[in-house]
Design a protein around this motif. Structure first.
Motif, PDB file in Angstrom:
ATOM      1  N   ASN A  48      46.463  29.009  -0.783  1.00 26.17           N
ATOM      2  CA  ASN A  48      47.138  28.754  -2.056  1.00 26.17           C
ATOM      3  C   ASN A  48      47.192  27.266  -2.364  1.00 26.17           C
ATOM      4  OD1 ASN A  48      47.565  31.430  -2.585  1.00 26.17           O
ATOM      5  ND2 ASN A  48      49.725  31.431  -2.013  1.00 26.17           N
ATOM      6  N   PHE A  49      47.399  26.454  -1.359  1.00 25.29           N
ATOM      7  CA  PHE A  49      47.445  25.015  -1.581  1.00 25.29           C
ATOM      8  C   PHE A  49      46.084  24.495  -2.046  1.00 25.29           C
ATOM      9  CE2 PHE A  49      47.407  20.551  -0.111  1.00 25.29           C
ATOM     10  CZ  PHE A  49      48.459  20.102  -0.881  1.00 25.29           C
ATOM     11  N   ARG A  50      45.024  24.976  -1.415  1.00 30.28           N
ATOM     12  CA  ARG A  50      43.675  24.564  -1.847  1.00 30.28           C
ATOM     13  C   ARG A  50      43.400  25.014  -3.275  1.00 30.28           C
ATOM     14  NH1 ARG A  50      41.140  26.544   3.637  1.00 30.28           N
ATOM     15  NH2 ARG A  50      41.551  24.729   4.915  1.00 30.28           N
ATOM     16  N   GLU A  51      43.813  26.222  -3.595  1.00 28.87           N
ATOM     17  CA  GLU A  51      43.604  26.735  -4.947  1.00 28.87           C
ATOM     18  C   GLU A  51      44.423  25.950  -5.969  1.00 28.87           C
ATOM     19  OE1 GLU A  51      43.668  31.019  -7.280  1.00 28.87           O
ATOM     20  OE2 GLU A  51      43.866  30.956  -5.101  1.00 28.87           O
ATOM     21  N   ILE A  52      45.627  25.569  -5.617  1.00 32.85           N
ATOM     22  CA  ILE A  52      46.462  24.750  -6.510  1.00 32.85           C
ATOM     23  C   ILE A  52      45.781  23.420  -6.782  1.00 32.85           C
ATOM     24  CG2 ILE A  52      48.590  23.380  -6.537  1.00 32.85           C
ATOM     25  CD1 ILE A  52      50.013  25.763  -5.315  1.00 32.85           C
ATOM     26  N   LEU A  53      45.232  22.794  -5.728  1.00 35.33           N
ATOM     27  CA  LEU A  53      44.551  21.514  -5.915  1.00 35.33           C
ATOM     28  C   LEU A  53      43.343  21.652  -6.832  1.00 35.33           C
ATOM     29  CD1 LEU A  53      44.685  19.919  -2.350  1.00 35.33           C
ATOM     30  CD2 LEU A  53      46.044  19.340  -4.353  1.00 35.33           C
ATOM     31  N   SER A  54      42.569  22.713  -6.642  1.00 36.05           N
ATOM     32  CA  SER A  54      41.392  22.895  -7.507  1.00 36.05           C
ATOM     33  C   SER A  54      41.813  23.211  -8.940  1.00 36.05           C
ATOM     34  CB  SER A  54      40.477  23.987  -6.958  1.00 36.05           C
ATOM     35  OG  SER A  54      41.115  25.241  -7.014  1.00 36.05           O
ATOM     36  N   ASN A  82      51.891  27.808  -8.110  1.00 34.09           N
ATOM     37  CA  ASN A  82      52.748  26.751  -7.559  1.00 34.09           C
ATOM     38  C   ASN A  82      54.098  27.325  -7.118  1.00 34.09           C
ATOM     39  OD1 ASN A  82      53.285  24.133  -6.772  1.00 34.09           O
ATOM     40  ND2 ASN A  82      54.103  23.554  -8.766  1.00 34.09           N
ATOM     41  N   GLN A  83      54.668  28.241  -7.915  1.00 35.42           N
ATOM     42  CA  GLN A  83      55.931  28.870  -7.526  1.00 35.42           C
ATOM     43  C   GLN A  83      55.766  29.712  -6.267  1.00 35.42           C
ATOM     44  OE1 GLN A  83      57.206  31.033 -10.947  1.00 35.42           O
ATOM     45  NE2 GLN A  83      58.069  29.226 -11.964  1.00 35.42           N
ATOM     46  N   GLU A  84      54.665  30.458  -6.189  1.00 33.79           N
ATOM     47  CA  GLU A  84      54.404  31.270  -5.004  1.00 33.79           C
ATOM     48  C   GLU A  84      54.203  30.379  -3.776  1.00 33.79           C
ATOM     49  OE1 GLU A  84      51.055  34.341  -3.307  1.00 33.79           O
ATOM     50  OE2 GLU A  84      51.270  34.121  -5.476  1.00 33.79           O
ATOM     51  N   TRP A  85      53.500  29.271  -3.964  1.00 38.75           N
ATOM     52  CA  TRP A  85      53.265  28.357  -2.854  1.00 38.75           C
ATOM     53  C   TRP A  85      54.569  27.722  -2.369  1.00 38.75           C
ATOM     54  CZ3 TRP A  85      53.766  22.948  -2.476  1.00 38.75           C
ATOM     55  CH2 TRP A  85      53.283  22.422  -1.281  1.00 38.75           C
ATOM     56  N   GLU A  86      55.453  27.359  -3.287  1.00 41.99           N
ATOM     57  CA  GLU A  86      56.740  26.774  -2.907  1.00 41.99           C
ATOM     58  C   GLU A  86      57.583  27.776  -2.129  1.00 41.99           C
ATOM     59  OE1 GLU A  86      58.580  25.285  -6.429  1.00 41.99           O
ATOM     60  OE2 GLU A  86      57.255  23.542  -6.537  1.00 41.99           O
ATOM     61  N   ARG A  87      57.553  29.050  -2.536  1.00 39.97           N
ATOM     62  CA  ARG A  87      58.288  30.087  -1.813  1.00 39.97           C
ATOM     63  C   ARG A  87      57.731  30.241  -0.399  1.00 39.97           C
ATOM     64  NH1 ARG A  87      57.202  34.899  -0.434  1.00 39.97           N
ATOM     65  NH2 ARG A  87      55.343  35.049  -1.717  1.00 39.97           N
ATOM     66  N   GLN A  88      56.412  30.277  -0.306  1.00 38.84           N
ATOM     67  CA  GLN A  88      55.779  30.403   1.006  1.00 38.84           C
ATOM     68  C   GLN A  88      56.009  29.157   1.854  1.00 38.84           C
ATOM     69  OE1 GLN A  88      51.695  31.094   0.124  1.00 38.84           O
ATOM     70  NE2 GLN A  88      51.882  33.320   0.332  1.00 38.84           N
ATOM     71  N   SER A  89      56.055  28.020   1.222  1.00 41.78           N
ATOM     72  CA  SER A  89      56.228  26.767   1.967  1.00 41.78           C
ATOM     73  C   SER A  89      57.565  26.718   2.683  1.00 41.78           C
ATOM     74  CB  SER A  89      56.107  25.566   1.038  1.00 41.78           C
ATOM     75  OG  SER A  89      54.781  25.417   0.630  1.00 41.78           O
ATOM     76  N   THR A  90      58.606  27.272   2.077  1.00 42.76           N
ATOM     77  CA  THR A  90      59.897  27.289   2.763  1.00 42.76           C
ATOM     78  C   THR A  90      59.836  28.169   4.007  1.00 42.76           C
ATOM     79  OG1 THR A  90      60.700  29.078   1.339  1.00 42.76           O
ATOM     80  CG2 THR A  90      61.224  26.819   0.670  1.00 42.76           C
TER      81      THR A  90
END
Length: 170
Positions: A48-54, A82-90
């Motif tokens: 997800n982080f890679r996809e957000i960057l692209s 980005n919201q999904e990534w932030e949830r997963q990041s926690t």
């Protein structure tokens, strides 16, 4: 003499490891775990982080005025991801903290455990003897704690003195 020097060297090594290498070792073990892990949350978070960057790169290259429909679609997708990534990041961050605490405790047990083993093994062995006229009898008794001969300095007391001296100077 051998016990005196080996105690000093061991205490120095443990002190330098704790001060300079412990965090690097913990981070290195965590990076190895991530590289070889089959944990789906970690992999999904990284993807997800890679996809957000692209998406961010593509969003920045798209003009919001000339290609509004494409820009709006990318923007919605970016916000959702980005919201999904932030949830997963926690979740990943909590796991990372737990993992690092576990490795830190394991390293503490390995370094201090070896020192405690040496202290237990040589608990009756005096490190060196003090002249009887040098200190009062209660001080000689205290320096020989827990199981060394009266009038000697035990390995436990010697370890404590070496650790305090090293931490004071370094």
């Amino acid at each position: 003499m051998d016990l005196i020097v080996s105690t000093i060297v061991l205490s120095l090594l443990i002190h330098f490891f704790d001060k300079y290498l412990k965090e690097k070792a913990i981070n290195g073990v965590y990076q190895l775990y991530i590289a070889f892990s089959k944990n789906e949350e970690l992999k999904k978070n990284k993807e997800n982080f890679r996809e957000i960057l692209s998406l961010k790169k593509e969003l920045n290259s798209t003009s919001s005025q000339d290609e509004f429909a494409k820009w709006a679609r990318l923007s919605r997708k970016y916000e959702k991801l980005n919201q999904e990534w932030e949830r997963q990041s926690t979740i990943v961050q909590r796991f990372q903290e737990t993992f690092k605490k576990f490795i830190s405790v394991l390293l503490w047990i390995l370094t201090r455990g070896f020192r405690f083993y040496i202290q237990y093994k040589h608990s009756k062995t005096p490190v060196f003897f003090l002249p009887a006229f040098l200190l009062p009898s209660w001080a000689l008794w205290f320096l020989s704690l827990p199981r060394s001969k009266y009038g000697s300095v035990s390995l436990t007391v010697w370890n404590f003195a070496v650790q305090k001296t090293i931490s004071a100077f370094l």
